[in-house]
Design an enzyme around this catalytic site. Sequence first.
Site, mmCIF file in Angstrom:
data_model
loop_
_atom_site.group_PDB
_atom_site.id
_atom_site.type_symbol
_atom_site.label_atom_id
_atom_site.label_comp_id
_atom_site.label_asym_id
_atom_site.label_seq_id
_atom_site.Cartn_x
_atom_site.Cartn_y
_atom_site.Cartn_z
ATOM 1 C CB CYS A 49 -1.134 7.387 2.552
ATOM 2 S SG CYS A 49 -2.479 6.717 3.533
ATOM 3 C CD GLU A 87 -2.738 -1.371 0.293
ATOM 4 O OE1 GLU A 87 -3.161 -0.351 -0.274
ATOM 5 O OE2 GLU A 87 -3.076 -2.521 -0.037
HETATM 6 P P1 NAP Z 1 9.225 3.887 3.651
HETATM 7 O O1 NAP Z 1 10.436 4.719 3.716
HETATM 8 O O2 NAP Z 1 8.927 3.186 2.379
HETATM 9 O O3 NAP Z 1 9.355 2.834 4.866
HETATM 10 C C1 NAP Z 1 8.440 1.778 5.111
HETATM 11 C C2 NAP Z 1 9.236 0.552 5.576
HETATM 12 O O4 NAP Z 1 9.834 -0.091 4.450
HETATM 13 C C3 NAP Z 1 10.383 0.858 6.527
HETATM 14 O O5 NAP Z 1 10.494 -0.188 7.448
HETATM 15 C C4 NAP Z 1 11.573 0.891 5.587
HETATM 16 O O6 NAP Z 1 12.792 0.581 6.209
HETATM 17 C C5 NAP Z 1 11.222 -0.196 4.598
HETATM 18 N N1 NAP Z 1 11.868 0.024 3.311
HETATM 19 C C6 NAP Z 1 11.806 1.149 2.545
HETATM 20 N N2 NAP Z 1 12.496 0.972 1.400
HETATM 21 C C7 NAP Z 1 12.983 -0.300 1.437
HETATM 22 C C8 NAP Z 1 13.788 -1.072 0.552
HETATM 23 N N3 NAP Z 1 14.215 -0.586 -0.617
HETATM 24 N N4 NAP Z 1 14.124 -2.325 0.928
HETATM 25 C C9 NAP Z 1 13.704 -2.829 2.119
HETATM 26 N N5 NAP Z 1 12.955 -2.142 2.991
HETATM 27 C C10 NAP Z 1 12.592 -0.897 2.663
HETATM 28 O O7 NAP Z 1 7.919 4.718 3.961
HETATM 29 P P2 NAP Z 1 7.669 5.772 5.162
HETATM 30 O O8 NAP Z 1 8.526 6.972 4.977
HETATM 31 O O9 NAP Z 1 7.755 5.028 6.416
HETATM 32 O O10 NAP Z 1 6.149 6.209 4.959
HETATM 33 C C11 NAP Z 1 5.750 7.312 4.183
HETATM 34 C C12 NAP Z 1 5.066 6.845 2.906
HETATM 35 O O11 NAP Z 1 4.094 5.853 3.231
HETATM 36 C C13 NAP Z 1 4.289 7.949 2.206
HETATM 37 O O12 NAP Z 1 4.509 7.839 0.834
HETATM 38 C C14 NAP Z 1 2.832 7.638 2.535
HETATM 39 O O13 NAP Z 1 1.929 8.106 1.587
HETATM 40 C C15 NAP Z 1 2.874 6.135 2.570
HETATM 41 N N6 NAP Z 1 1.765 5.585 3.360
HETATM 42 C C16 NAP Z 1 0.831 4.815 2.719
HETATM 43 C C17 NAP Z 1 -0.254 4.317 3.418
HETATM 44 C C18 NAP Z 1 -1.289 3.481 2.713
HETATM 45 O O14 NAP Z 1 -2.140 2.926 3.395
HETATM 46 N N7 NAP Z 1 -1.287 3.381 1.403
HETATM 47 C C19 NAP Z 1 -0.375 4.572 4.790
HETATM 48 C C20 NAP Z 1 0.612 5.339 5.421
HETATM 49 C C21 NAP Z 1 1.678 5.824 4.680
HETATM 50 P P3 NAP Z 1 13.780 1.776 6.679
HETATM 51 O O15 NAP Z 1 12.967 2.736 7.413
HETATM 52 O O16 NAP Z 1 14.833 1.064 7.442
HETATM 53 O O17 NAP Z 1 14.268 2.451 5.465
#
Ligand code: NAP
Length: 468
Positions: free
Chosen positions: A276, A241
């Site tokens: 999001c 998501e």
């Molecule tokens: P994120 O940076 O993608 O992190 C989410 C998780 O994934 C973290 O544990 C991160 O680890 C891990 N991760 C990220 N890139 C990775 C990779 N290449 N390989 C392995 N693991 C990886 O997202 P965020 O900054 O926490 O959240 C913000 C984003 O989430 C926004 O774009 C928001 O719109 C979206 N969001 C979506 C929803 C929905 O329901 N659709 C809900 C809430 C938020 P690390 O932190 O160690 O990098």
Amino acid sequence: MSSFIETYNCRLGSVNPNKYLISSREDLSRCLVSAELAHHNEALLDIATRVEFLSEIHAQIIYHKEALFEVYSTESSLGRLRFNAEFDRTLKQLNAYRDAAIALSIQKNKSILPDRTISKKPMPLGPIAVFGASNFPLAYATLGGDVMGAFAAGCPVIVKGHPLHAGTSLLSAKLIYNAREKLNLHPGVFGHVLDDGFDIGQTLVQDPRIKGCGFTGSFSGGMALYRLTQNRKDPIPCFAEMGSINPVIILPNEQGLSIHLNSLVQSITTDAGQFCTKPGVLFCPNSMLPEALKILDYAFKKAAPHPMLHPSVQERYHCKLEEITRNFDGKSYLSTEKEFGITRGFFQVSIEQFLKNPSLQQELFGPTAVIVAYDTSDELLRGLAPLKGQLTITLIGENPETSVFFKWACTHAGRVILNGVPTGVSVVANMHHGGPFPASTDDRFSAVGEASIQRFIRYVSVQNSVST
Ligand code: NAP
């Protein structure tokens, strides 16, 4: 790379005193061995066990509410009101999954043919890897929908905790361990690992013992993990998501511009726009533009300041703003509030300017939006053309369901809002939270609402069963 994770309090502008140990590959390996054993031993197959487990987690969460609030607020800078809302939502979600699991287990499902009967049995997929987002330390994290949905489906879970709220994630994990121990369940029903890079998470989703993945976060993170799961020798479902820009279309017949724009600015700026579902682009008829600009400018300036989740999130947001401003030939109405130094406001462009600047068409995770002026329906359709799948699309105007844009909205979003705001996802049976790619990797499923447990279930048909 350090072996500890530190978290940050953006309200105070300081590093929090606690440090959290990064998990080793050996820690991960222990979790995987144990999760596989729990699955083989059918630790959560029995519906009564699942119900007891979810009920005990529920009780643990309520009992530790204040401890959760303390660590949640110091790590995320989100306030009491937001905590209460997320807390209630987390509990509501848990109850809904528990009830959905019960309903699924008592469903009588038998096709009677002249020479045989066919019944269908829901089975847990197996150990599930879960990754939560930075902006929902409860509802999309270790106590969140993916974890509880997987438990309700009967699956063991391994969570890769989010480093920006490592303490909240560890306390949440402790509450699940407490419930597991109290009920004397197999230790492998739940595992938790922490990392400040991608190694542990990427190893986790590629391990053959993992049978599914639930991810909430950025497009880049979601796609990296999705690709890894699809490139395995045995590809597994990965429900990512991700973010979206959540367009809002103001229709030419709109009569109450001021009320709607004020609500939209609140939706854009609450908790520093880190949702999001934050509305990121507003399409406005040219005839209403002068009035809209005045209302928006005033509303943004008087919006309550709020810190961002972490200095790295803030830096990324300001860098993106700078990048947009550098290649920008429209007008910007941005100002930086004094309390936390966060820039807020909006960019104003024509359809042509919007079309030639792809960075305006992507999610900007913070309290800003783009307002795009249009003259005709054809021009608006051209402006909408580059926008792919969205979590939400909002229509503002008289009888928006009769507009041609309603059909467009239904084909491009998981949720369509008529004369409202997209933030605030209700946990109810009819909620669909997801959307066509790139909002999510599989928009047939929802991350919120009881239907989401279907993501972690497989079915087996049994011919001539006497028990169902
Ligand atoms: P994120 O940076 O993608 O992190 C989410 C998780 O994934 C973290 O544990 C991160 O680890 C891990 N991760 C990220 N890139 C990775 C990779 N290449 N390989 C392995 N693991 C990886 O997202 P965020 O900054 O926490 O959240 C913000 C984003 O989430 C926004 O774009 C928001 O719109 C979206 N969001 C979506 C929803 C929905 O329901 N659709 C809900 C809430 C938020 P690390 O932190 O160690 O990098």
